[in-house]
Design a protein around this motif. Structure first.
Motif, mmCIF file in Angstrom:
data_model
loop_
_atom_site.group_PDB
_atom_site.id
_atom_site.type_symbol
_atom_site.label_atom_id
_atom_site.label_comp_id
_atom_site.label_asym_id
_atom_site.label_seq_id
_atom_site.Cartn_x
_atom_site.Cartn_y
_atom_site.Cartn_z
ATOM 1 N N GLU A 82 0.829 -1.209 0.000
ATOM 2 C CA GLU A 82 0.000 0.000 0.000
ATOM 3 C C GLU A 82 0.860 1.255 0.000
ATOM 4 O O GLU A 82 0.551 2.239 -0.684
ATOM 5 C CB GLU A 82 -0.917 -0.017 1.220
ATOM 6 N N ALA A 83 1.952 1.220 0.773
ATOM 7 C CA ALA A 83 2.843 2.381 0.845
ATOM 8 C C ALA A 83 3.531 2.630 -0.494
ATOM 9 O O ALA A 83 3.682 3.779 -0.916
ATOM 10 C CB ALA A 83 3.883 2.172 1.945
ATOM 11 N N LEU A 84 3.932 1.565 -1.175
ATOM 12 C CA LEU A 84 4.587 1.720 -2.472
ATOM 13 C C LEU A 84 3.636 2.337 -3.490
ATOM 14 O O LEU A 84 4.002 3.276 -4.217
ATOM 15 C CB LEU A 84 5.097 0.365 -2.971
ATOM 16 N N LYS A 85 2.422 1.815 -3.554
ATOM 17 C CA LYS A 85 1.468 2.351 -4.513
ATOM 18 C C LYS A 85 1.131 3.807 -4.197
ATOM 19 O O LYS A 85 1.032 4.651 -5.091
ATOM 20 C CB LYS A 85 0.195 1.505 -4.521
ATOM 21 N N TRP A 86 0.980 4.113 -2.913
ATOM 22 C CA TRP A 86 0.722 5.498 -2.508
ATOM 23 C C TRP A 86 1.891 6.401 -2.889
ATOM 24 O O TRP A 86 1.686 7.511 -3.391
ATOM 25 C CB TRP A 86 0.486 5.551 -0.996
ATOM 26 N N TYR A 87 3.119 5.935 -2.671
ATOM 27 C CA TYR A 87 4.300 6.749 -2.981
ATOM 28 C C TYR A 87 4.366 7.075 -4.470
ATOM 29 O O TYR A 87 4.703 8.209 -4.861
ATOM 30 C CB TYR A 87 5.565 6.017 -2.536
#
Length: 262
Positions: free
Chosen positions: A120-125
């Protein structure tokens, strides 16, 4: 005769400026004692090949190492989550992790987070990056190529050629390569994740390939197909070397070869 004298007097008391610029020839007759800037004699020169959009800001310097650390931690945690990259729309994720990634990703202990949180953090970044990976002009070339290329693997090979520097700026090209190698790992990993090139194209195609200033050619379906084709081409390139195994980050040649985290 009087007109000739007036003309000579005007030339002596004023500066006659002839300049050539991108707008063509221009004559100026400034008043005596007042200086005005000259137009450039030659237009500014850049690197050969297609130039990136002047309105597209460069990627942050920390973008490449941040994405690399997230991918490395995610693959270390395991790729068998059934919900990987498929969180509920609008999910907030870990706010503390997101803030830390923007401040100083190198100080984040990635081992503290599970695979779903890291995904989730990667996609958000990627969504938070200040510029699209693909400039509008290059996106238009990709769309035309995808429309005229029916075979998926051939489409991926041609997309690779289009997405190489200098047409695509080097930082964006390296970031895209990192992600495609990661997606290849996902597809060759555990069957529990049920991730395929097609599904990853649908999840990330528009995010990675469609420019912010989307033209009338912008199509989520085409973006999905182009990214799917890049993943398929990456997998196909590994079949002779390691049948049945996941494609390593250091595969291929040129832009798509070498260690994706280097």
């Amino acid at each position: 005769m009087r007109e000739l004298k007036c003309w000579l007097w005007l030339c002596q008391s004023s500066s006659l400026i002839l300049s050539w610029g991108s707008q063509g020839k221009r004559l100026e007759f400034p008043q005596a004692g007042i200086s005005k800037p000259l137009l450039p004699v030659f237009p500014s020169q850049g690197s050969p090949g297609r130039q990136s959009s002047p309105s597209t800001p460069p990627l942050p310097e920390q973008a490449l190492p941040t994405v690399a650390r997230l991918i490395e931690a995610l693959e270390k945690q395991g790729l068998d989550s059934e919900m990987l990259y498929r969180s509920t729309p609008g999910a907030l994720g870990d706010a503390e992790l997101k803030q830390a990634l923007l401040a100083d990703a190198s100080s984040v202990d990635m081992d503290l987070y599970d695979a779903q949180t890291l995904a989730e953090a990667l996609k958000w970044y990627l969504q938070e990056l200040p510029s699209p990976l693909v400039p509008p002009a290059l996106y238009s070339d990709l769309v035309h190529m995808a429309q005229e290329t029916s075979a998926l693997e051939e489409c991926g090979q041609r997309a690779r050629a289009l997405l190489a520097p200098p047409a695509l700026p080097q930082p964006q090209a390296l970031l895209l390569r990192q992600l495609v190698h990661h997606f290849c790992h996902l597809c060759q990993g555990s069957r529990r994740s049920r991730l395929s090139p097609r599904l990853l194209g649908e999840l990330f195609g528009e995010l990675l390939l469609c420019p912010a200033a989307a033209s009338t050619e912008a199509s989520p379906e085409l973006c999905a197909r182009i990214l799917e084709s890049l993943i398929v081409a990456g997998e196909a390139a590994e079949v002779p070397a390691a049948p049945g195994k996941r494609c390593p980050a250091g595969s291929g040649s040129g832009l798509w070869g070498g260690d994706s985290r280097s």
